[in-house]
Design an enzyme around this catalytic site. Structure first.
Site, PDB file in Angstrom:
ATOM      1  N   ASN B 275       0.793  -1.230   0.000  1.00 44.90           N
ATOM      2  CA  ASN B 275       0.000   0.000   0.000  1.00 44.90           C
ATOM      3  C   ASN B 275       0.822   1.275   0.000  1.00 44.90           C
ATOM      4  OD1 ASN B 275      -2.696  -1.003  -0.089  1.00 44.90           O
ATOM      5  ND2 ASN B 275      -2.335  -1.800   1.975  1.00 44.90           N
ATOM      6  N   GLU B 328     -10.513   8.415  -0.845  1.00 47.10           N
ATOM      7  CA  GLU B 328     -10.341   9.387   0.238  1.00 47.10           C
ATOM      8  C   GLU B 328      -9.734  10.662  -0.329  1.00 47.10           C
ATOM      9  OE1 GLU B 328      -7.689   7.657   3.081  1.00 47.10           O
ATOM     10  OE2 GLU B 328      -5.974   7.726   1.753  1.00 47.10           O
TER      11      GLU B 328
END
Lengths: 522, 724
Positions: B275, B328
């Protein structure tokens, strides 16, 4: 005899050891191998003096035999031990086709114990001698042949070695000895002769008396490896100066090492063409010394960064690791490097490191090699072991060596230069030519804490006094205002400064007052 | 001076070799002049509450704008950003919680220096609303959005609700407190499998679970709710549709305090490991103009909905059918912002500063171009052979950024001699290349990576180079699963095909021959005419060499001969060699300078940049070729033959045992059994002679046992720590 000594020393540095061939064990061994040979060789090769051959044919025969040493079986055995033969070593060490052999026809002259038989005579005897070139430069070589009577020393063998040594002396060239010998040949009462030994990891052992004798005299149980193996001699005894994985590696490294040295003590240190700019700024040096003055760093980082191409041939890398010594080049010119190693025992000077340093400094001075010293030394190692061992006497050796040296001497104080150890490390007071301090340098009698504890013993606000001491002495100014350092330099400019100074100092001439010989505190 | 040229100066970031020869993007947009920007009065002094490359990046723009800068730093971190700033304040010891996250100390620094504004960079306090509030309370400008936006976007659930309300595509899902596992299953079934379950307050992939069926959902619920409660003290959960094989594409937005919002196109950030982004580019190959516009407009809607001002990034997941879902919003400057700057010609830091001062945006949406292509590689001090990158630490003994190449921008905060330590992010730099087309940018990246000299730490250039030359990457067939898919067995370095292998062997052999020739160049001193007459030295007139090169377990026979002219320059040897290797013929030409870490060769007419990391007398050579390090051993044929008699080396494994190298006192023990230590990580500190010696691990391993305690006296050779 000057050149002779030089020749011996120049290889002595890597080969290191003078062996006195007089031990009981070795004699025993020699006898054993002789017995073996008597039985084996006779049946194997019946090549000896045959009258129906012409002289020319006999020459050819002898030459061929000399090439084979002790015969194929023994050569195979040598290989099985992970060792090369005397000739293979010479071939590897020298430039291709440069070897010119001498005394190929020499045979031993012993007539006792059946040694006079032709079967026990080998052309060239147990050593190969001659001259050749390493990277084009002249060198004399002898290489002991283990396949002939275990490389044992006969009168003829010794004579061959002496011959090339004498030749080397007359032309001013070095001698390299490749030793692989069981000792003196028992059948001959040979005069003892000094020799040199390369030492190879796991296959080589050196001792004055072998494990059996040790056991009988001192009742110690010890293996060959423990008593006289490569690890022992490079890390514990300091007898050998470098150990290598095997014959091949040792000889390859030896070739490169040879390039650093002058051919004789009358020659200047060699200069090799340099591709590394002499004015190269070394930015990484600006941050190499940690902020906290108690924190260690690796002096080798500094050394590698400053040198030509980072090429550093370290001597005795596993012995007395608190001092680093070795050869390198600055703008192509060979230099000797001495540096305290803060990474090991804080870089303090003790008996072993002093002796290691002193020997190296004297070597450089003997061979016209300028000395560059990097100083970060917190002092001499205290303690009873050191005092009883004679640290004063041994420390004085290093001091003496630096003081006596007349080659160019450049010193860089990177951090600590405390007390007597500061003086010893090629300080201005020992005739240093150029002495520099980095901004991180602290030239003082001792560390702030210790000093304050003595000056203000039993008094309060020691912390304050300590801060004051640090402010006053933990910087390069006290030394600089007194002229003990010639300049305070930016670390990044170190390489540039050294190269420039070496150019100037190339014509340095300094003569010590006449004496029969110097009197270093041995 | 067009605006763009102005940026190109800024883009030089933090190196000290300022050659202004790069990133002259062929932009024709000259919407506003450099002079106009700097004439707008903003702040007199800005404090940068960050470190490393981003601090340097911000300082660069401040300098350009004539603004004084204040750096903050911890006591072990007085690196480049400290030297670049006009003033510097130490804000605490090494751990970030005590320095860069220490609000009190930073507020003191602001007071002390009289800074009027604070640029937070990314990470640390950049998205901390309390910090923004404290600044506001003392009348200091926070260069970023206002606290409302930070707060709204900082919460995953709230941000999603706001996005939904602003008509931004969101991933179908549920957010809130999920009571039982069965509730979770019900929700999952409504959304449709696969689903992702994670703690609402978590971030960075922490506490994320993927469920493909009811059973996995129950399990995921159990783990995530536990984790949510223990790690974040917040038991809300998020269950949403899991997008398999997604791309990560984000839109850069820029908003002023007057309600104007622009979208500055997208960045493709799909290449990730654990990630974390590794390679980013702008624009994305995947988006068409329509999708781009819709995404951009939705991002603008979201920014408007939270009254956003400053630079911000709206992250989307994009599936294979170009459906995109809001992920986000990052209310700060992103690490990968340079690629956007390259293609739009805007200086985002400058824009942020202007906006913070209250200026209106000078551009309109139609002024925002996509000019060319930009690619960013994150160069990390880490070992890519271990899970695509485990941090390594050390001192940069040699460091050269490839700034001599054109269209290369390097944002870094370190220099030669810098320490990469365990306290901070191990990023060395962001290497950005730019080109009119993607292919051009990629070719330049390849060059730049080959020319990048990093010594002293292990770095991820081998991996970066493999990624950017991989056919899947080149064709644009990427997703966030790229690395595990392409390297299912883990990264193993460059695989040499037959031709490349031959080239490597030929280069190594040629290097060996060159250094042999060089060894013969011992000069006689002029003053010593004697030497010339003495037969001390013979010239090397060898023209042919028979060598044997060992690569891996294999031995290759090589014949080399000089071809054509070779001539000697002042600095090096220009030599052309014909190399016969494994039956093939390779021509290697080079201007050989053995002092340089770079080895520019022409191999069969193709220019290749190799690097030589080490060359030993024993014939061992370490070369960097195609980004990967290869160990070879070059020996003459004779030496190789004799070498075969030598016994095999048996290497003793001393790497798992740490013994005291000297007698001393243990002052600190940094590990306990069960800990995992990284290569080079400190294990314990031994004090001897008032000097502290740090003992470090020589490999990454788990600590098996510890045999000493702080305060204990140890002798030389005493066993301290055993590793597994």
């Amino acid at each position: 005899m000057a050149a002779f000594g030089l020749a011996r020393n120049s290889c002595g540095l890597i080969n290191g050891l003078r062996v006195s061939y007089r031990s009981l064990v070795q004699v025993k061994y020699g006898a054993k191998s002789a017995c073996l040979l008597q039985t084996n060789i006779q049946s194997d090769c019946r090549w000896y003096s045959v009258s129906h051959l012409s002289v020319k044919e006999r020459i050819e025969k002898k030459r061929k035999a000399a090439q084979m040493g002790g015969g194929q079986k023994r050569i195979d055995a040598q290989h099985q031990r992970g060792k090369l033969t005397a000739r293979e070593r010479v071939e590897l060490l020298l430039d291709p086709e440069s070897f010119v052999e001498t005394d190929m026809f020499v045979e031993h002259r012993c007539s006792d114990f059946g040694m006079e038989q032709d079967a026990n005579k080998f052309p060239g005897d147990s050593v190969v001698t001659g001259r050749g070139r390493i990277n084009g430069r002249l060198v004399y070589v002898f290489s002991q042949d283990f396949t002939v009577f275990g490389g044992s020393l006969s009168g003829a063998h010794a004579q061959k070695i002496c011959k090339i040594m004498d030749q080397a002396l007359t032309v001013g060239a070095p001698v390299i000895g490749l030793n692989d010998s069981g000792g003196a040949r028992i059948q001959e009462g040979v005069e003892s002769l000094a020799g040199y030994a390369d030492i190879f990891l796991d296959t080589s052992y050196l001792f004055i008396t072998g494990p059996d004798v040790v056991k009988s005299v001192t009742n110690e149980d010890v293996t060959q490896e423990e008593l006289g193996g490569a690890k022992t001699h490079t890390a514990v005894s300091g007898v050998a100066h470098r150990a290598f994985e095997n014959d091949v590696e040792a000889l390859l490294y030896l070739r490169d090492f040879f390039n650093f040295l002058p051919l004789s003590n009358q020659d200047p240190a060699p200069i090799r063409e340099c591709q590394d700019p002499s004015d190269r700024l070394v930015k990484s040096l600006d941050t190499v010394v940690p902020f906290e003055s108690t924190k260690a760093y690796d002096m080798l980082d500094i050394i590698h960064a400053v040198l030509d191409e980072g090429d550093f041939f370290e001597i005795m890398p596993t012995y007395a690791k608190n001092i680093v010594v070795g050869f390198a080049r600055m703008n192509g010119r060979t230099v000797g490097i001495v540096g305290n190693q803060p990474k090991v025992a804080s870089g303090c000077l003790d008996i072993n490191s002093s002796v290691k340093g002193a020997r190296f400094v004297r070597f450089c001075d003997a061979f016209n090699i300028p000395i560059i010293t990097f100083v970060d030394v917190p002092g001499f190692l205290p303690g009873t072991a050191q005092e009883y061992g004679g640290i004063i006497r041994h420390g004085a050796k290093l001091l003496f060596a630096f003081a006596e040296a007349t080659v160019p001497k450049i010193t860089i104080i990177t951090r600590k230069a405390y007390g007597g150890a500061y003086d010893v490390m090629s300080s201005k007071h020992l005739r240093g030519d150029m002495n520099y301090a980095w901004p991180t340098a602290e030239v003082a009698v001792m560390g702030a804490k210790g000093a304050v504890q003595i000056i203000f013993r039993g008094k309060e606000n020691q912390a304050e006094a300590e801060a004051e001491y640090v402010e006053k002495f933990a910087n390069p100014f006290p030394a600089a205002v007194r002229g003990f350092v010639d300049d305070i330099i930016e670390p990044a400019t170190t390489r540039k400064r050294i190269c420039r100074d070496l150019e100037v100092l190339a014509s340095k001439k300094q003569v010590n007052p006449w004496k029969k010989h110097a009197n270093i505190p041995l | 001076w067009t605006f763009l040229t102005g940026v190109s100066v800024t883009m030089h970031a933090c190196t000290h070799t300022h050659t202004l020869t790069r990133t002259h993007a062929p932009h024709t947009h000259t919407h506003c002049s450099y002079g106009l920007f700097s004439s707008s009065q903003t702040f007199d002094k800005i404090l940068i509450a960050n470190r490393g490359e981003i601090a340097c990046r911000v300082i660069k723009t401040c300098k350009k704008m004539g603004i004084q800068t204040v750096a903050v730093h911890s006591d072990v971190d007085s690196n480049v950003h400290v030297k670049m700033a006009d003033e510097a304040v130490c804000v605490g010891p090494a751990p970030t919680s005590k320095s860069y996250l220490n609000m009190d100390a930073i507020m003191d620094a602001i007071r002390l220096t009289g800074a009027q504004a604070v640029h937070p960079g990314y990470g640390f306090l950049s998205e901390n609303k309390d910090f923004a509030k404290r600044l506001a309370a003392v009348g200091v400008t926070f260069i970023g959005p206002d606290t409302h936006a930070i707060q709204a976007m900082g919460d995953k659930i709230e941000s999603k609700l706001i996005a939904k309300a602003a008509k931004v595509n969101t991933i179908p899902g549920f957010d809130g407190v999920v009571k039982t596992a069965e509730d979770a299953v019900k929700i999952a079934q409504q959304i449709g499998y696969p689903v992702m379950i994670k703690a609402s307050a978590g971030g960075g992939g922490k506490g994320m679970r993927i469920a493909w069926n009811d059973e996995e959902t129950r399990e995921g619920f159990r783990f995530s709710s536990q984790e949510a409660a223990s790690s974040f003290g917040d038991d809300r959960l998020l269950i949403e549709k899991y997008i398999d094989n997604p791309r990560h594409i984000e839109i850069q937005v820029l908003a002023d305090k007057h309600g104007n919002v622009l979208w500055l196109n997208e960045r493709e950030c799909s290449i990730q490991r654990r990630n974390q982004k590794v390679v980013e580019e702008a624009p994305s190959m995947f988006l068409d103009a329509d999708t781009r516009r819709v995404m951009g407009e939705q991002a603008v809607q979201l920014a408007k909905a939270v009254k956003y001002s400053s630079a911000g990034t709206v992250e989307f997941l994009v599936d294979s059918k170009k459906n995109f879902y809001f992920l986000e919003m990052n209310t700060r400057l992103q690490v990968e912002h340079p690629v956007t700057e390259c293609i739009t010609g805007l200086d985002l830091v400058e824009q942020m500063i202007r906006i913070a001062k209250g200026y209106q945006l000078q551009q309109k949406q139609e002024d925002i171009p996509i000019n060319g292509w930009a690619i960013e590689s994150r160069v990390y001090a880490e070992d890519p052979f271990k899970s695509f990158g485990l941090p390594s630490i050390g001192r940069l003994s040699q460091y050269q950024e490839p700034l001599k190449l054109s269209h290369v921008r390097v944002d870094s905060g370190i220099e030669e001699g810098s320490d990469i330590n365990i306290y901070y992010d191990p990023m060395i730099s962001k290497l950005v290349t730019y080109g009119a087309t993607r292919a051009e940018a990629l070719a330049r990246m390849e060059d730049a990576l080959d020319n990048y000299v990093i010594r002293g730490v292990t770095h991820n250039i081998p991996l970066l180079r493999e990624i950017i030359t991989h056919p899947r990457f080149v064709s644009g067939d990427i997703s966030t699963n790229f690395l595990p898919e392409v390297y299912p067995e883990g990264f193993k370095g460059h695989h040499l095909d037959e031709d490349r292998c031959r080239e490597l062997l030929a280069s190594a052999a040629a290097l060996h021959v060159t250094s042999q020739l060089y060894s013969h160049k011992i000069l006689g001193t002029q003053s010593d005419l004697m030497l010339c007459y003495r037969v001390s030295s013979a010239p090397m007139d060898q023209n042919n060499w028979e060598l044997c090169v060992e690569l891996g377990q294999e031995l290759h026979d090589i014949e080399i001969s000089k071809s054509g002219n070779s001539y000697i320059f002042m600095n090096g040897l220009c030599l052309s060699l014909q190399v016969k290797v494994d039956g093939g013929q390779v021509e290697v030409c080079g201007d050989w300078n053995l002092a340089s870490p770079l080895l520019p060769l022409t191999i069969n007419g193709t220019c290749r940049m190799l690097q030589c990391l080490s060359k030993e007398s024993s014939g061992n050579i370490v070369l960097q070729y195609m980004g990967t390090l290869f160990k070879v051993r070059v020996l003459s044929k004779l030496t190789a033959k004799l070498n075969s008699y030598m016994p095999e080396k048996v290497s003793e494994d001393t790497s798992s045992i740490l013994r005291s190298p000297m007698p001393g006192t243990v002052v600190a023990m940094s590990v306990k059994p069960g800990d995992t230590v990284a290569d080079g990580q400190e294990i314990c500190v031994i004090e001897a002679m008032k000097m502290q010696n740090s003992l470090t691990a020589v490999k990454q391993a788990k600590v098996k046992s510890v045999h000493c305690q702080p305060g204990e006296t140890v002798g030389e050779g005493d066993l301290l720590v055993e590793l597994e």
